[in-house]
Design a protein around this motif. Structure first.
Motif, PDB file in Angstrom:
ATOM      1  N   ASN A  27    -102.679   3.742  36.811  1.00 39.25           N
ATOM      2  CA  ASN A  27    -102.351   2.345  36.520  1.00 39.25           C
ATOM      3  C   ASN A  27    -101.091   1.928  37.287  1.00 39.25           C
ATOM      4  OD1 ASN A  27    -102.145  -0.167  35.354  1.00 39.25           O
ATOM      5  ND2 ASN A  27    -101.123   0.596  33.508  1.00 39.25           N
ATOM      6  N   ASP A  47     -87.567   1.820  32.186  1.00 35.43           N
ATOM      7  CA  ASP A  47     -87.430   2.579  30.932  1.00 35.43           C
ATOM      8  C   ASP A  47     -85.973   2.589  30.475  1.00 35.43           C
ATOM      9  OD1 ASP A  47     -89.831   3.554  32.407  1.00 35.43           O
ATOM     10  OD2 ASP A  47     -90.108   4.733  30.574  1.00 35.43           O
ATOM     11  N   LYS A 101     -91.336   1.809  36.665  1.00 34.17           N
ATOM     12  CA  LYS A 101     -91.354   2.718  35.510  1.00 34.17           C
ATOM     13  C   LYS A 101     -90.825   4.085  35.920  1.00 34.17           C
ATOM     14  CE  LYS A 101     -95.586   0.581  33.913  1.00 34.17           C
ATOM     15  NZ  LYS A 101     -96.962   0.652  34.341  1.00 34.17           N
ATOM     16  N   ASN A 124     -91.049   5.426  23.686  1.00 33.65           N
ATOM     17  CA  ASN A 124     -92.222   6.043  24.315  1.00 33.65           C
ATOM     18  C   ASN A 124     -93.395   6.085  23.336  1.00 33.65           C
ATOM     19  OD1 ASN A 124     -90.933   6.389  26.715  1.00 33.65           O
ATOM     20  ND2 ASN A 124     -90.445   8.550  26.397  1.00 33.65           N
ATOM     21  N   GLU A 146     -94.763   2.625  23.203  1.00 30.78           N
ATOM     22  CA  GLU A 146     -95.481   2.293  24.438  1.00 30.78           C
ATOM     23  C   GLU A 146     -96.870   2.942  24.434  1.00 30.78           C
ATOM     24  OE1 GLU A 146     -94.181   0.366  27.163  1.00 30.78           O
ATOM     25  OE2 GLU A 146     -96.204   0.533  28.006  1.00 30.78           O
ATOM     26  N   ASN A 147     -96.935   4.170  23.913  1.00 29.11           N
ATOM     27  CA  ASN A 147     -98.233   4.856  23.866  1.00 29.11           C
ATOM     28  C   ASN A 147     -99.206   4.141  22.945  1.00 29.11           C
ATOM     29  OD1 ASN A 147     -97.422   6.777  25.632  1.00 29.11           O
ATOM     30  ND2 ASN A 147     -96.785   8.249  24.045  1.00 29.11           N
ATOM     31  N   THR A 148     -98.697   3.589  21.854  1.00 24.81           N
ATOM     32  CA  THR A 148     -99.576   2.882  20.917  1.00 24.81           C
ATOM     33  C   THR A 148     -99.810   1.441  21.357  1.00 24.81           C
ATOM     34  OG1 THR A 148     -98.413   4.171  19.255  1.00 24.81           O
ATOM     35  CG2 THR A 148     -99.970   2.558  18.440  1.00 24.81           C
ATOM     36  N   TYR A 149     -98.737   0.786  21.769  1.00 26.01           N
ATOM     37  CA  TYR A 149     -98.848  -0.633  22.169  1.00 26.01           C
ATOM     38  C   TYR A 149     -98.435  -0.735  23.630  1.00 26.01           C
ATOM     39  CZ  TYR A 149     -98.466  -0.889  17.101  1.00 26.01           C
ATOM     40  OH  TYR A 149     -98.634  -0.679  15.747  1.00 26.01           O
ATOM     41  N   SER A 150     -99.388  -0.554  24.508  1.00 27.08           N
ATOM     42  CA  SER A 150     -99.086  -0.543  25.936  1.00 27.08           C
ATOM     43  C   SER A 150     -98.449  -1.872  26.381  1.00 27.08           C
ATOM     44  CB  SER A 150    -100.410  -0.289  26.679  1.00 27.08           C
ATOM     45  OG  SER A 150    -100.250  -0.569  28.011  1.00 27.08           O
ATOM     46  N   GLY A 151     -97.405  -1.792  27.179  1.00 25.48           N
ATOM     47  CA  GLY A 151     -96.733  -3.015  27.664  1.00 25.48           C
ATOM     48  C   GLY A 151     -95.465  -3.339  26.897  1.00 25.48           C
ATOM     49  N   THR A 152     -95.136  -2.498  25.878  1.00 21.82           N
ATOM     50  CA  THR A 152     -93.943  -2.769  25.052  1.00 21.82           C
ATOM     51  C   THR A 152     -92.670  -2.865  25.899  1.00 21.82           C
ATOM     52  OG1 THR A 152     -94.898  -1.659  23.150  1.00 21.82           O
ATOM     53  CG2 THR A 152     -92.520  -1.834  23.170  1.00 21.82           C
TER      54      THR A 152
END
Ligand code: SF4
Ligand code: ZN
Length: 288
Positions: free
Chosen positions: A14, A154, A197, A233, A236-242
Protein backbone atom coordinates in the motif's frame (compact mmCIF):
# COMPACT_ATOMS: atom_id res chain seq x y z
CA UNK A 1 1.28 -8.97 -6.58
CA UNK A 2 2.13 -6.61 -9.45
CA UNK A 3 3.22 -2.97 -9.33
CA UNK A 4 0.30 -0.64 -10.09
CA UNK A 5 2.50 1.36 -12.51
CA UNK A 6 4.27 -1.42 -14.45
CA UNK A 7 4.22 -5.21 -14.77
CA UNK A 8 7.06 -5.84 -12.30
CA UNK A 9 6.67 -7.50 -8.92
CA UNK A 10 5.45 -5.13 -6.18
CA UNK A 11 7.63 -4.93 -3.07
CA UNK A 12 5.12 -2.95 -1.03
CA UNK A 13 1.38 -3.44 -0.71
CA UNK A 14 0.00 0.00 0.00
CA UNK A 15 0.68 1.62 -2.47
CA UNK A 16 1.42 -1.42 -4.70
CA UNK A 17 4.80 -0.55 -6.19
CA UNK A 18 7.94 -2.23 -7.50
CA UNK A 19 11.40 -1.12 -6.35
CA UNK A 20 11.89 1.53 -9.06
CA UNK A 21 8.41 3.01 -8.67
CA UNK A 22 8.61 2.94 -4.87
CA UNK A 23 11.83 4.97 -4.86
CA UNK A 24 10.23 7.33 -7.36
CA UNK A 25 7.10 7.67 -5.18
CA UNK A 26 9.24 8.25 -2.07
CA UNK A 27 11.35 10.99 -3.62
CA UNK A 28 8.30 12.67 -5.17
CA UNK A 29 6.60 12.77 -1.80
CA UNK A 30 9.64 14.55 -0.33
CA UNK A 31 9.72 17.00 -3.27
CA UNK A 32 6.02 17.70 -2.89
CA UNK A 33 6.34 18.40 0.88
CA UNK A 34 9.29 20.74 0.27
CA UNK A 35 7.38 22.58 -2.46
CA UNK A 36 4.04 22.84 -0.69
CA UNK A 37 5.43 24.13 2.61
CA UNK A 38 8.41 25.99 1.08
CA UNK A 39 10.80 24.10 3.30
CA UNK A 40 14.08 24.49 1.45
CA UNK A 41 15.85 26.37 -1.29
CA UNK A 42 18.79 25.07 -3.32
CA UNK A 43 20.76 28.24 -2.48
CA UNK A 44 20.52 27.55 1.25
CA UNK A 45 23.06 25.81 3.49
CA UNK A 46 21.17 22.99 5.15
CA UNK A 47 22.26 21.29 8.32
CA UNK A 48 20.78 17.81 8.66
CA UNK A 49 20.39 16.59 12.24
CA UNK A 50 22.01 13.20 11.73
CA UNK A 51 21.90 10.36 14.25
CA UNK A 52 23.21 7.49 12.16
CA UNK A 53 19.70 5.97 12.15
CA UNK A 54 17.58 5.12 9.13
CA UNK A 55 15.48 8.32 9.07
CA UNK A 56 18.17 10.99 9.16
CA UNK A 57 20.56 9.00 6.94
CA UNK A 58 17.80 8.51 4.35
CA UNK A 59 17.11 12.24 4.57
CA UNK A 60 20.77 13.07 3.89
CA UNK A 61 20.70 10.78 0.86
CA UNK A 62 17.44 12.11 -0.62
CA UNK A 63 18.32 15.79 -0.12
CA UNK A 64 21.75 15.24 -1.67
CA UNK A 65 20.18 13.41 -4.64
CA UNK A 66 17.71 16.27 -5.09
CA UNK A 67 20.60 18.74 -5.33
CA UNK A 68 20.47 20.43 -1.92
CA UNK A 69 23.54 21.75 -0.16
CA UNK A 70 23.62 19.45 2.89
CA UNK A 71 25.92 19.08 5.91
CA UNK A 72 25.52 16.54 8.68
CA UNK A 73 25.52 17.50 12.35
CA UNK A 74 25.42 14.71 14.92
CA UNK A 75 25.18 14.66 18.71
CA UNK A 76 26.91 11.88 20.61
CA UNK A 77 25.14 11.74 23.99
CA UNK A 78 27.18 8.82 25.21
CA UNK A 79 24.77 5.89 25.10
CA UNK A 80 27.06 2.88 25.50
CA UNK A 81 27.38 0.62 22.43
CA UNK A 82 24.32 2.00 20.64
CA UNK A 83 25.60 5.49 19.71
CA UNK A 84 29.15 4.32 18.98
CA UNK A 85 27.82 1.90 16.38
CA UNK A 86 25.51 4.55 14.87
CA UNK A 87 28.37 7.08 14.65
CA UNK A 88 30.55 4.50 12.92
CA UNK A 89 27.85 3.89 10.30
CA UNK A 90 27.24 7.62 9.88
CA UNK A 91 30.94 8.40 9.37
CA UNK A 92 31.16 5.74 6.69
CA UNK A 93 27.99 6.96 4.97
CA UNK A 94 29.18 10.60 4.93
CA UNK A 95 32.60 9.61 3.62
CA UNK A 96 31.09 7.47 0.82
CA UNK A 97 28.66 10.24 -0.15
CA UNK A 98 31.08 13.17 0.28
CA UNK A 99 29.00 14.91 2.94
CA UNK A 100 30.74 17.01 5.59
CA UNK A 101 30.06 15.73 9.11
CA UNK A 102 30.49 17.36 12.50
CA UNK A 103 30.01 15.39 15.72
CA UNK A 104 29.48 17.21 19.01
CA UNK A 105 29.22 15.36 22.31
CA UNK A 106 27.70 15.69 25.77
CA UNK A 107 31.11 14.80 27.20
CA UNK A 108 32.91 17.70 25.53
CA UNK A 109 30.06 20.14 25.98
CA UNK A 110 28.82 19.33 29.49
CA UNK A 111 31.64 17.21 30.94
CA UNK A 112 29.67 13.96 31.31
CA UNK A 113 27.90 11.41 29.15
CA UNK A 114 24.18 10.66 29.37
CA UNK A 115 24.60 7.27 31.06
CA UNK A 116 26.68 8.89 33.85
CA UNK A 117 24.01 11.43 34.81
CA UNK A 118 20.97 9.16 34.83
CA UNK A 119 22.20 6.84 37.57
CA UNK A 120 19.87 6.95 40.59
CA UNK A 121 17.88 9.81 39.09
CA UNK A 122 14.12 9.82 38.94
CA UNK A 123 14.06 11.35 35.48
CA UNK A 124 13.69 9.50 32.19
CA UNK A 125 16.84 9.64 30.00
CA UNK A 126 14.76 10.85 27.01
CA UNK A 127 13.78 14.02 28.88
CA UNK A 128 17.44 14.95 29.38
CA UNK A 129 18.62 13.66 26.02
CA UNK A 130 15.84 15.23 23.92
CA UNK A 131 16.22 18.66 25.52
CA UNK A 132 20.01 18.77 25.34
CA UNK A 133 20.18 17.35 21.82
CA UNK A 134 17.82 20.09 20.61
CA UNK A 135 19.87 22.72 22.41
CA UNK A 136 23.15 21.48 20.88
CA UNK A 137 21.66 21.21 17.40
CA UNK A 138 20.47 24.79 17.68
CA UNK A 139 23.85 25.97 18.99
CA UNK A 140 25.92 24.30 16.27
CA UNK A 141 23.56 25.04 13.40
CA UNK A 142 24.03 28.79 13.74
CA UNK A 143 25.30 30.03 10.41
CA UNK A 144 23.13 27.54 8.50
CA UNK A 145 19.85 28.58 6.90
CA UNK A 146 17.81 25.58 8.12
CA UNK A 147 18.00 22.43 10.20
CA UNK A 148 16.34 19.49 8.49
CA UNK A 149 15.27 16.57 10.66
CA UNK A 150 14.19 13.06 9.72
CA UNK A 151 10.89 13.14 11.65
CA UNK A 152 8.24 11.09 9.88
CA UNK A 153 4.44 10.85 9.96
CA UNK A 154 4.51 8.31 12.82
CA UNK A 155 6.80 10.51 14.98
CA UNK A 156 4.66 13.54 14.33
CA UNK A 157 1.34 11.87 15.11
CA UNK A 158 2.91 10.62 18.37
CA UNK A 159 4.19 14.09 19.30
CA UNK A 160 0.78 15.69 18.70
CA UNK A 161 -0.88 13.11 20.96
CA UNK A 162 1.85 13.35 23.61
CA UNK A 163 1.47 17.14 23.82
CA UNK A 164 -2.29 16.75 24.04
CA UNK A 165 -2.13 14.10 26.75
CA UNK A 166 0.38 16.09 28.81
CA UNK A 167 -1.43 19.39 28.24
CA UNK A 168 1.74 20.92 26.81
CA UNK A 169 -0.09 23.94 25.47
CA UNK A 170 3.16 25.84 24.89
CA UNK A 171 4.42 23.24 22.46
CA UNK A 172 1.15 22.02 20.97
CA UNK A 173 1.05 24.34 17.99
CA UNK A 174 4.82 24.42 17.53
CA UNK A 175 4.82 21.27 15.40
CA UNK A 176 4.34 20.74 11.67
CA UNK A 177 6.52 20.45 8.54
CA UNK A 178 8.17 23.78 9.32
CA UNK A 179 8.37 24.75 12.94
CA UNK A 180 7.77 28.26 14.11
CA UNK A 181 8.71 31.41 12.41
CA UNK A 182 12.33 32.30 12.01
CA UNK A 183 13.29 34.15 15.17
CA UNK A 184 16.43 35.50 16.73
CA UNK A 185 18.38 32.71 18.40
CA UNK A 186 16.71 29.82 16.58
CA UNK A 187 17.61 28.10 13.34
CA UNK A 188 14.38 27.26 11.55
CA UNK A 189 13.54 23.53 11.51
CA UNK A 190 12.05 21.65 8.58
CA UNK A 191 10.77 18.09 8.22
CA UNK A 192 10.80 16.89 4.59
CA UNK A 193 9.63 13.37 5.67
CA UNK A 194 6.55 14.76 7.43
CA UNK A 195 4.09 12.75 5.30
CA UNK A 196 6.13 9.56 4.95
CA UNK A 197 5.34 6.55 7.12
CA UNK A 198 8.01 4.95 9.26
CA UNK A 199 7.71 1.66 7.36
CA UNK A 200 8.22 3.49 4.03
CA UNK A 201 11.47 5.00 5.34
CA UNK A 202 12.56 1.60 6.60
CA UNK A 203 12.03 0.15 3.14
CA UNK A 204 13.75 3.07 1.41
CA UNK A 205 16.81 2.77 3.64
CA UNK A 206 16.92 -1.00 3.16
CA UNK A 207 16.75 -0.63 -0.64
CA UNK A 208 19.57 1.91 -0.53
CA UNK A 209 21.76 -0.10 1.86
CA UNK A 210 22.02 2.76 4.28
CA UNK A 211 21.23 1.23 7.62
CA UNK A 212 22.97 -1.91 8.74
CA UNK A 213 20.34 -2.70 11.30
CA UNK A 214 17.22 -1.10 12.72
CA UNK A 215 18.36 -1.30 16.33
CA UNK A 216 16.69 1.30 18.53
CA UNK A 217 18.11 3.26 21.44
CA UNK A 218 17.82 1.07 24.57
CA UNK A 219 16.23 3.97 26.49
CA UNK A 220 13.15 4.22 24.24
CA UNK A 221 11.55 1.25 26.05
CA UNK A 222 9.31 2.45 28.83
CA UNK A 223 9.35 6.07 27.72
CA UNK A 224 6.10 7.99 27.34
CA UNK A 225 6.69 8.11 23.57
CA UNK A 226 7.03 4.33 23.47
CA UNK A 227 3.68 3.89 25.20
CA UNK A 228 1.94 6.37 22.90
CA UNK A 229 3.62 4.75 19.88
CA UNK A 230 2.33 1.30 20.81
CA UNK A 231 -1.22 2.54 21.40
CA UNK A 232 -1.21 4.47 18.15
CA UNK A 233 0.04 1.45 16.22
CA UNK A 234 -2.77 -0.64 17.74
CA UNK A 235 -5.26 2.00 16.68
CA UNK A 236 -3.82 2.19 13.18
CA UNK A 237 -4.08 -1.58 12.81
CA UNK A 238 -7.76 -1.51 13.75
CA UNK A 239 -8.71 1.81 12.16
CA UNK A 240 -6.48 2.29 9.15
CA UNK A 241 -5.67 5.96 8.43
CA UNK A 242 -5.66 7.07 12.10
CA UNK A 243 -2.16 8.61 11.97
CA UNK A 244 -2.87 10.41 8.75
CA UNK A 245 -6.12 11.78 10.19
CA UNK A 246 -4.27 13.12 13.24
CA UNK A 247 -1.80 15.00 11.01
CA UNK A 248 -4.49 16.30 8.65
CA UNK A 249 -6.67 17.62 11.45
CA UNK A 250 -3.73 19.05 13.35
CA UNK A 251 -2.55 21.02 10.30
CA UNK A 252 -6.09 22.32 9.72
CA UNK A 253 -6.32 23.47 13.33
CA UNK A 254 -2.88 25.05 13.22
CA UNK A 255 -3.85 27.22 10.26
CA UNK A 256 -6.43 28.92 12.45
CA UNK A 257 -4.18 29.93 15.33
CA UNK A 258 -1.62 32.66 15.65
CA UNK A 259 1.57 31.30 17.20
CA UNK A 260 3.40 33.58 19.59
CA UNK A 261 7.12 32.93 20.03
CA UNK A 262 8.87 33.28 23.38
CA UNK A 263 9.82 36.88 23.86
CA UNK A 264 12.25 36.24 26.72
CA UNK A 265 15.78 34.93 26.41
CA UNK A 266 17.59 32.55 28.76
CA UNK A 267 19.92 34.51 31.06
CA UNK A 268 22.58 31.79 30.79
CA UNK A 269 22.73 30.82 27.11
CA UNK A 270 20.69 33.52 25.40
CA UNK A 271 18.30 31.12 23.60
CA UNK A 272 14.63 32.09 23.42
CA UNK A 273 12.91 30.78 26.54
CA UNK A 274 9.58 31.02 28.37
CA UNK A 275 11.40 31.28 31.72
CA UNK A 276 14.43 33.12 33.04
CA UNK A 277 16.54 30.02 32.37
CA UNK A 278 15.80 27.64 29.50
CA UNK A 279 15.07 23.97 30.16
CA UNK A 280 18.48 22.89 28.81
CA UNK A 281 20.43 25.21 31.12
CA UNK A 282 18.46 24.23 34.19
CA UNK A 283 18.93 20.51 33.43
CA UNK A 284 22.69 21.00 33.01
CA UNK A 285 22.90 22.94 36.29
CA UNK A 286 20.91 20.28 38.08
CA UNK A 287 22.51 17.11 36.70
CA UNK A 288 25.98 17.65 35.24
FE1 SF4 B 1 17.85 10.06 23.47
FE2 SF4 B 1 15.59 8.86 24.29
FE3 SF4 B 1 16.10 9.17 21.69
FE4 SF4 B 1 17.54 7.45 23.16
S1 SF4 B 1 15.34 7.32 22.70
S2 SF4 B 1 18.34 8.89 21.64
S3 SF4 B 1 17.66 8.55 25.10
S4 SF4 B 1 15.74 10.80 23.18
ZN1 ZN C 1 19.73 28.49 28.38
Amino acid sequence: MKCSRCRNKAIIQNPKLCKVHFINYFENKVKETIRKYRLLDRKERICVAASGGKDSTSLLLVLKRLGYNVFALAVDEGIPKYRKQKMKELKRFCKDNKIKLRIVSFKEEFGKELHEVIKNKNIHPCTICGTLRRWLLNKYSKGFDKIATGHNADDEAQTILMNLLKANTNFFFRQGPITGVSRKGFTQRVKPFYFLKEKEIKLFSFLNNIAEDFVECPFITGSFRDKVRKELNNYENTYSGTKNNILKNYLKLKERVKIEGDTNYCRLCGDPSANEECKACSLVKQLF
